[in-house]
Design a protein around this motif. Structure first.
Motif, PDB file in Angstrom:
ATOM      1  N   THR A  32      65.085  53.143 -18.019  1.00 38.13           N
ATOM      2  CA  THR A  32      66.122  53.171 -16.990  1.00 38.13           C
ATOM      3  C   THR A  32      66.270  51.778 -16.381  1.00 38.13           C
ATOM      4  O   THR A  32      65.271  51.095 -16.147  1.00 38.13           O
ATOM      5  CB  THR A  32      65.743  54.168 -15.871  1.00 38.13           C
ATOM      6  N   THR A  34      67.686  50.198 -13.002  1.00 36.22           N
ATOM      7  CA  THR A  34      68.134  50.636 -11.683  1.00 36.22           C
ATOM      8  C   THR A  34      69.282  49.761 -11.181  1.00 36.22           C
ATOM      9  O   THR A  34      69.570  48.701 -11.743  1.00 36.22           O
ATOM     10  CB  THR A  34      66.993  50.568 -10.659  1.00 36.22           C
ATOM     11  N   ALA A  35      69.898  50.207 -10.098  1.00 35.30           N
ATOM     12  CA  ALA A  35      70.993  49.451  -9.497  1.00 35.30           C
ATOM     13  C   ALA A  35      70.506  48.122  -8.952  1.00 35.30           C
ATOM     14  O   ALA A  35      71.299  47.213  -8.708  1.00 35.30           O
ATOM     15  CB  ALA A  35      71.636  50.276  -8.383  1.00 35.30           C
ATOM     16  N   THR A  36      69.199  47.998  -8.752  1.00 36.33           N
ATOM     17  CA  THR A  36      68.645  46.730  -8.277  1.00 36.33           C
ATOM     18  C   THR A  36      68.058  45.913  -9.428  1.00 36.33           C
ATOM     19  O   THR A  36      67.250  45.024  -9.228  1.00 36.33           O
ATOM     20  CB  THR A  36      67.563  46.996  -7.224  1.00 36.33           C
ATOM     21  N   ASN A  37      68.472  46.232 -10.656  1.00 33.49           N
ATOM     22  CA  ASN A  37      68.129  45.470 -11.852  1.00 33.49           C
ATOM     23  C   ASN A  37      66.638  45.501 -12.181  1.00 33.49           C
ATOM     24  O   ASN A  37      66.067  44.520 -12.643  1.00 33.49           O
ATOM     25  CB  ASN A  37      68.611  44.016 -11.709  1.00 33.49           C
ATOM     26  N   VAL A  38      66.007  46.633 -11.947  1.00 27.68           N
ATOM     27  CA  VAL A  38      64.598  46.810 -12.307  1.00 27.68           C
ATOM     28  C   VAL A  38      64.541  47.701 -13.546  1.00 27.68           C
ATOM     29  O   VAL A  38      65.175  48.754 -13.590  1.00 27.68           O
ATOM     30  CB  VAL A  38      63.810  47.461 -11.153  1.00 27.68           C
ATOM     31  N   VAL A  39      63.781  47.245 -14.538  1.00 31.37           N
ATOM     32  CA  VAL A  39      63.610  48.044 -15.753  1.00 31.37           C
ATOM     33  C   VAL A  39      62.418  48.971 -15.557  1.00 31.37           C
ATOM     34  O   VAL A  39      61.321  48.535 -15.245  1.00 31.37           O
ATOM     35  CB  VAL A  39      63.384  47.151 -16.988  1.00 31.37           C
ATOM     36  N   LEU A  40      62.672  50.273 -15.737  1.00 29.71           N
ATOM     37  CA  LEU A  40      61.608  51.263 -15.613  1.00 29.71           C
ATOM     38  C   LEU A  40      61.440  51.953 -16.959  1.00 29.71           C
ATOM     39  O   LEU A  40      62.410  52.291 -17.620  1.00 29.71           O
ATOM     40  CB  LEU A  40      61.957  52.300 -14.544  1.00 29.71           C
TER      41      LEU A  40
ATOM     42  N   PRO B  45      66.117  52.166  -5.286  1.00 35.06           N
ATOM     43  CA  PRO B  45      66.066  52.856  -6.577  1.00 35.06           C
ATOM     44  C   PRO B  45      64.677  52.789  -7.200  1.00 35.06           C
ATOM     45  O   PRO B  45      64.265  53.678  -7.925  1.00 35.06           O
ATOM     46  CB  PRO B  45      67.082  52.098  -7.427  1.00 35.06           C
ATOM     47  N   LEU B  73      58.069  57.055 -14.256  1.00 37.81           N
ATOM     48  CA  LEU B  73      58.445  55.765 -14.812  1.00 37.81           C
ATOM     49  C   LEU B  73      57.628  54.651 -14.183  1.00 37.81           C
ATOM     50  O   LEU B  73      57.194  54.759 -13.036  1.00 37.81           O
ATOM     51  CB  LEU B  73      59.937  55.505 -14.594  1.00 37.81           C
ATOM     52  N   ARG B  74      57.440  53.596 -14.945  1.00 37.56           N
ATOM     53  CA  ARG B  74      56.708  52.435 -14.444  1.00 37.56           C
ATOM     54  C   ARG B  74      57.556  51.178 -14.600  1.00 37.56           C
ATOM     55  O   ARG B  74      58.448  51.108 -15.440  1.00 37.56           O
ATOM     56  CB  ARG B  74      55.402  52.238 -15.228  1.00 37.56           C
ATOM     57  N   THR B  75      57.228  50.183 -13.769  1.00 37.45           N
ATOM     58  CA  THR B  75      57.925  48.910 -13.886  1.00 37.45           C
ATOM     59  C   THR B  75      57.350  48.133 -15.062  1.00 37.45           C
ATOM     60  O   THR B  75      56.329  48.520 -15.640  1.00 37.45           O
ATOM     61  CB  THR B  75      57.754  48.079 -12.613  1.00 37.45           C
TER      62      THR B  75
END
Lengths: 199, 101
Positions: A32, A34-40, B45, B73-75
């Motif tokens: 995913t 996120t809207a804050t540009n974080v890849v999860l 988010p 989920l993880r960063t």
């Protein structure tokens, strides 16, 4: 065609069973942005589909039936991800539906029959002279298949440790659906669908 | 970018109920207002560190309420990720400052 890189002859594919027609694997990782540009990222899970002949050479390839017949079962699993240990757990969930249709197939029985009714199949794609069939279908639970290559009891979902040469060590496969189809006089095929996790 | 948030604004009129106005039976009504509230909500988010008690109003912090939930989920850094939002106390503003009013 000889071996080239990661390719080889399917006849040499290393698998624990004989009579396998095809095996295919599909995997994906939950990703995913996120809207804050974080890849999860989450767990990697997949499915394996395997089809095989339900007989060995010399056996009755139609498993005792003379009309088109089939049986299928669904096996339910609840998947829960343990993010602390990065492990996906599969819990068996009861109540997967099953059905049988047509003649009685050798090695197939429906332990709990619920509803029986008439079904039909008409296919003119090969011409108007193609036969069409009426058959009796019974829906219920707990399909038992004692045949090959893998015997199953759908009322008791279980895991399998197969394709060990392809998957990481100790990867369990969880049978999620099963079906067998016989179309006299030509063929009979059994299909298995497994789910698994690589995390 | 980790723990970055988005700010959402919402407005609420401070008002009593609608009361009849003008001639009896005339179908006119009056809405009496007493200013408005501008509420700022911060939305995360993905947040790797949860708010603490002293982030909340009354314990030295700014937030009036907050709600977060974990995910599977993880960063990319391997941290756990939570999503949620926290609400700041409302600012009291004039009705005319509400966009579109």
């Amino acid at each position: 065609m000889a071996s080239c890189g990661n390719c080889d002859l399917t006849g040499l594919f290393p698998i624990e069973y004989t009579g396998i027609i095809s095996v295919s694997m599909s995997t994906s990782t939950e990703v995913t942005l996120t809207a804050t540009n974080v890849v999860l990222t989450g767990p990697t899970t997949g499915t394996i589909t395997m089809s095989a002949y339900p007989y060995i050479p010399g056996q009755d390839r139609l498993l005792g039936v003379s009309c088109p017949s089939s049986a299928r079962a669904e096996l339910k699993w609840v998947q829960k991800y343990d993010c602390f240990n990065d492990t996906m757990h599969f819990f068996p969930s009861w109540g997967g539906a099953a059905s049988v249709s047509g003649d009685s197939i050798t090695g197939v029985s429906l332990e709990r029959e619920v509803v029986t009714y008439q079904s039909m199949n008409a296919d003119a794609s090969s011409g108007p002279a193609s036969p069409y069939f009426y058959s009796t279908q019974t829906d219920g639970f707990n399909l038992i298949y004692t045949g090959r290559p893998i015997a199953i009891t759908s009322g008791r979902p279980q895991s399998y440790n197969i394709l060990s040469s392809v998957l990481p060590a100790n990867t369990n496969l969880y049978l999620s659906s099963f079906d067998i189809s016989i179309e006299p006089p030509t063929k009979s095929v059994v299909n298995y669908n497994f789910v698994f996790s690589l995390t | 970018m980790a723990d970055a948030f988005i700010e959402a604004l919402s407005y609420r009129l401070r008002t009593s109920g609608v009361v009849p106005g003008g001639p009896a039976g005339g179908g006119e009504f009056i809405l009496q207002t007493f200013g408005a509230e501008k509420v700022t909500t911060r939305v995360w988010p993905s947040k790797t560190v949860l708010l603490e008690s002293d982030d909340m109003r009354g314990l030295g912090g700014d937030y009036e309420s907050a709600s977060f939930q974990g995910s599977n989920l993880r960063t990319e850094g391997g941290d756990f990720s939570f999503s949620g939002q926290a609400q700041l106390p409302p600012d009291f503003i004039d009705e005319n400052e509400i966009p579109g009013a």
